[in-house]
Scaffold this active site. Structure first.
Site, PDB file in Angstrom:
ATOM      1  N   ARG A  23       0.840  -1.210   0.000  1.00 59.51           N
ATOM      2  CA  ARG A  23       0.000   0.000   0.000  1.00 59.51           C
ATOM      3  C   ARG A  23       0.875   1.261   0.000  1.00 59.51           C
ATOM      4  NH1 ARG A  23      -0.317   4.641   2.776  1.00 59.51           N
ATOM      5  NH2 ARG A  23       0.084   3.514   4.705  1.00 59.51           N
ATOM      6  N   CYS A 249       4.431   9.324   0.560  1.00 65.92           N
ATOM      7  CA  CYS A 249       3.054   9.819   0.470  1.00 65.92           C
ATOM      8  C   CYS A 249       3.012  10.858  -0.637  1.00 65.92           C
ATOM      9  CB  CYS A 249       2.625  10.437   1.802  1.00 65.92           C
ATOM     10  SG  CYS A 249       0.997  11.221   1.717  1.00 65.92           S
ATOM     11  N   ASN A 258       9.394   4.062   3.289  1.00 68.62           N
ATOM     12  CA  ASN A 258       9.305   3.652   4.693  1.00 68.62           C
ATOM     13  C   ASN A 258      10.603   2.975   5.099  1.00 68.62           C
ATOM     14  OD1 ASN A 258       6.398   3.245   3.470  1.00 68.62           O
ATOM     15  ND2 ASN A 258       6.142   3.579   5.659  1.00 68.62           N
TER      16      ASN A 258
HETATM   17  P1  HMG Z   1     -13.069  14.241  -2.282  1.00 70.90           P
HETATM   18  O1  HMG Z   1     -12.880  14.664  -3.706  1.00 70.90           O
HETATM   19  O2  HMG Z   1     -13.132  15.292  -1.231  1.00 70.90           O
HETATM   20  O3  HMG Z   1     -14.328  13.273  -2.140  1.00 70.90           O
HETATM   21  O4  HMG Z   1     -11.897  13.218  -1.946  1.00 70.90           O
HETATM   22  P2  HMG Z   1     -15.871  13.624  -2.068  1.00 70.90           P
HETATM   23  O5  HMG Z   1     -16.387  13.033  -0.818  1.00 70.90           O
HETATM   24  O6  HMG Z   1     -16.100  15.102  -2.337  1.00 70.90           O
HETATM   25  O7  HMG Z   1     -16.451  12.805  -3.327  1.00 70.90           O
HETATM   26  C1  HMG Z   1     -16.101  13.150  -4.683  1.00 70.90           C
HETATM   27  C2  HMG Z   1     -16.265  11.919  -5.559  1.00 70.90           C
HETATM   28  O8  HMG Z   1     -15.318  10.913  -5.150  1.00 70.90           O
HETATM   29  C3  HMG Z   1     -17.658  11.264  -5.446  1.00 70.90           C
HETATM   30  O9  HMG Z   1     -17.915  10.663  -6.718  1.00 70.90           O
HETATM   31  C4  HMG Z   1     -17.435  10.147  -4.457  1.00 70.90           C
HETATM   32  O10 HMG Z   1     -18.318   9.057  -4.595  1.00 70.90           O
HETATM   33  C5  HMG Z   1     -16.019   9.695  -4.825  1.00 70.90           C
HETATM   34  P3  HMG Z   1     -18.923  11.373  -7.793  1.00 70.90           P
HETATM   35  O11 HMG Z   1     -20.213  11.511  -7.039  1.00 70.90           O
HETATM   36  O12 HMG Z   1     -18.281  12.687  -8.099  1.00 70.90           O
HETATM   37  O13 HMG Z   1     -18.910  10.404  -8.929  1.00 70.90           O
HETATM   38  N1  HMG Z   1     -15.342   9.085  -3.688  1.00 70.90           N
HETATM   39  C6  HMG Z   1     -14.706   7.899  -3.739  1.00 70.90           C
HETATM   40  N2  HMG Z   1     -14.520   7.006  -4.739  1.00 70.90           N
HETATM   41  C7  HMG Z   1     -13.843   5.888  -4.438  1.00 70.90           C
HETATM   42  N3  HMG Z   1     -13.350   5.619  -3.209  1.00 70.90           N
HETATM   43  C8  HMG Z   1     -13.512   6.485  -2.203  1.00 70.90           C
HETATM   44  C9  HMG Z   1     -14.219   7.684  -2.457  1.00 70.90           C
HETATM   45  N4  HMG Z   1     -14.543   8.734  -1.675  1.00 70.90           N
HETATM   46  C10 HMG Z   1     -15.234   9.579  -2.439  1.00 70.90           C
HETATM   47  N5  HMG Z   1     -13.027   6.207  -0.985  1.00 70.90           N
HETATM   48  C11 HMG Z   1     -10.915  11.425  -0.693  1.00 70.90           C
HETATM   49  C12 HMG Z   1     -11.793  12.675  -0.646  1.00 70.90           C
HETATM   50  C13 HMG Z   1     -10.612  11.043   0.742  1.00 70.90           C
HETATM   51  C14 HMG Z   1     -11.651  10.328  -1.417  1.00 70.90           C
HETATM   52  C15 HMG Z   1      -9.609  11.780  -1.457  1.00 70.90           C
HETATM   53  O14 HMG Z   1      -9.064  12.923  -0.872  1.00 70.90           O
HETATM   54  C16 HMG Z   1      -8.614  10.664  -1.432  1.00 70.90           C
HETATM   55  O15 HMG Z   1      -8.814   9.620  -2.016  1.00 70.90           O
HETATM   56  N6  HMG Z   1      -7.453  10.899  -0.717  1.00 70.90           N
HETATM   57  C17 HMG Z   1      -6.488   9.855  -0.529  1.00 70.90           C
HETATM   58  C18 HMG Z   1      -5.112  10.407  -0.449  1.00 70.90           C
HETATM   59  C19 HMG Z   1      -4.154   9.278  -0.163  1.00 70.90           C
HETATM   60  O16 HMG Z   1      -4.415   8.128  -0.445  1.00 70.90           O
HETATM   61  N7  HMG Z   1      -2.975   9.627   0.408  1.00 70.90           N
HETATM   62  C20 HMG Z   1      -1.967   8.656   0.724  1.00 70.90           C
HETATM   63  C21 HMG Z   1      -2.340   7.751   1.854  1.00 70.90           C
HETATM   64  S1  HMG Z   1      -2.046   8.450   3.456  1.00 70.90           S
HETATM   65  C22 HMG Z   1      -0.399   8.109   3.792  1.00 70.90           C
HETATM   66  O17 HMG Z   1       0.301   7.655   2.931  1.00 70.90           O
HETATM   67  C23 HMG Z   1       0.107   8.340   5.184  1.00 70.90           C
HETATM   68  C24 HMG Z   1       0.292   7.037   5.969  1.00 70.90           C
HETATM   69  O18 HMG Z   1       1.164   6.158   5.291  1.00 70.90           O
HETATM   70  C25 HMG Z   1       0.870   7.342   7.349  1.00 70.90           C
HETATM   71  C26 HMG Z   1       2.108   8.267   7.313  1.00 70.90           C
HETATM   72  O19 HMG Z   1       3.056   8.000   6.542  1.00 70.90           O
HETATM   73  O20 HMG Z   1       2.089   9.237   8.056  1.00 70.90           O
HETATM   74  C27 HMG Z   1      -1.040   6.320   6.198  1.00 70.90           C
HETATM   75 MG    MG Z   2       3.328   6.305   5.279  1.00 68.74          MG
END
Ligand code: HMG
Ligand code: MG
Length: 314
Positions: A23, A249, A258
């Site tokens: 992931r 990220c 990582n």
């Molecule tokens: P948004 O655009 O604000 O979503 O994104 P929304 O709620 O306004 O919805 C817009 C559209 O997206 C809608 O579809 C929803 O259905 C769809 P439409 O009606 O326009 O056709 N939608 C989705 N579709 C599929 N799966 C979903 C989903 N949610 C809404 N889950 C959202 C908000 C959270 C989805 C977006 O910002 C996003 O996907 N962000 C993810 C970013 C990410 O993955 N970052 C990396 C991971 S975090 C990390 O790496 C840190 C970690 O490792 C720890 C560390 O290192 O500190 C964990």
């Molecule tokens: Mg991370």
């Protein structure tokens, strides 16, 4: 889930290594790794004995195109004998409904210690995020789905700079109260140092038990292993790592991979800790990851192990 609870003054010699490569590692790759190749890598990690493998992420595929096949990946493990060792990231209710469709038994939610990283990463303020998580936790409780929680940017924020340890402690404690079984504290951009790590753990463990704390260290400045050692000495017994040292990220500029699983496990085994991980199988998984990515990966222990194998055979 048994998370090896022991009294805080007698931490056990068992360390849980939580694999995030499929992931956190692959989410950052420009190359789209084929679904069957991802499955082979996850299977290899499970065969090596990793107690938990974060296999994919139910975020929006537009935000993370490299994991657009999350539904297929998770569905593959629905009836798998080791299904309980497979987990996935979930940002909201929509993500949870995808995880439920795939019969996931465990998920991980995530948010940040800082407002700006939270907004850039998941497009919500922290208050909006707590509100969005309420139905996610409630639904998981009803269905018996376990929830882990990440707090990102605890050691430093790519947008706000230094971060007060109290910010991480506050978010961690709130997520635990909401129903997470464990909170993983993230050094998202890999800027932490061991003294700071101790200060953060002191602050967080004043709020929540040490047994509920995991460390998720990125290795941007080469201090991830040292930070884990600081945590280990304070009694933390769960560490996140990524096969080969893959990772980053995409919404935290400058964040690199990582801590490599091989580097963490090599150190733990040399120190006499138990992990339940088979070293030779782990190295095979690391070699597979390199082959799939088509380049040498940063893990020092993986490279040392490959070099010693080729010296023996020459
Ligand atoms: P948004 O655009 O604000 O979503 O994104 P929304 O709620 O306004 O919805 C817009 C559209 O997206 C809608 O579809 C929803 O259905 C769809 P439409 O009606 O326009 O056709 N939608 C989705 N579709 C599929 N799966 C979903 C989903 N949610 C809404 N889950 C959202 C908000 C959270 C989805 C977006 O910002 C996003 O996907 N962000 C993810 C970013 C990410 O993955 N970052 C990396 C991971 S975090 C990390 O790496 C840190 C970690 O490792 C720890 C560390 O290192 O500190 C964990
Ligand atoms: Mg991370």
């Amino acid at each position: 889930m048994d998370i090896k609870q022991t009294p805080q003054d007698h931490p056990s010699d068992f360390v849980r290594v939580y694999e995030v490569g499929p992931r956190d590692g692959l989410q950052n790759e420009e190359l789209f790794i084929r679904t069957e190749d991802k499955l082979e890598l996850i299977e290899a990690l499970l065969s090596a004995g990793l107690p938990m493998v974060e296999a994919t992420s139910f975020v929006h595929p537009r935000w993370i195109p490299a994991l657009a096949d999350a539904d297929q990946i998770a569905q593959h493990f629905a009836q798998h004998p080791l299904a309980e060792r497979v987990t996935a990231l979930v940002p909201n209710e929509r993500g949870l409904s995808r995880a439920i469709e795939a019969q996931s038994l465990e998920i991980a939610v995530f948010m940040s210690a800082t407002e700006t990283h939270n907004k850039r990463n998941i497009n919500k303020t922290r208050d909006e995020t707590y509100r969005a998580f309420e139905p996610v936790f409630a639904s998981c409780e009803d269905r018996g789905v376990r929830v882990r929680a990440y707090v990102s940017a605890v050691w430093g924020c790519p947008y706000e700079g230094s971060v007060d340890p109290k910010a991480g402690a506050e978010v961690a404690s709130r997520l635990l109260k909401m129903g997470a079984y464990e909170v993983s504290l993230g050094d998202t951009i890999g800027v932490g140092n061991p003294r700071q790590t101790k200060a953060i753990i002191e602050e967080v463990s004043a709020e929540i038990p040490l047994q509920r704390i995991a460390l998720h260290m990125h290795d941007t400045w080469g201090r991830a292993l040292a930070n884990c050692l600081a945590g280990l000495e304070m009694g933390v017994r769960c560490f996140d790592s990524s096969i080969g040292g893959l990772g980053g990220c995409p919404y935290a500029p400058g964040a690199s991979g990582n801590l490599a699983t091989e580097d963490l496990v090599a150190m733990l085994h040399e120190m006499g800790y138990e992990t339940g991980i088979d070293w030779d199988h782990l190295i095979s998984a690391g070699r597979l990851a390199q082959r799939l990515l088509g380049r040498p990966l940063p893990s020092r222990a993986l490279q040392a192990s490959i070099a010693s194998l080729s010296n023996k055979s020459s």
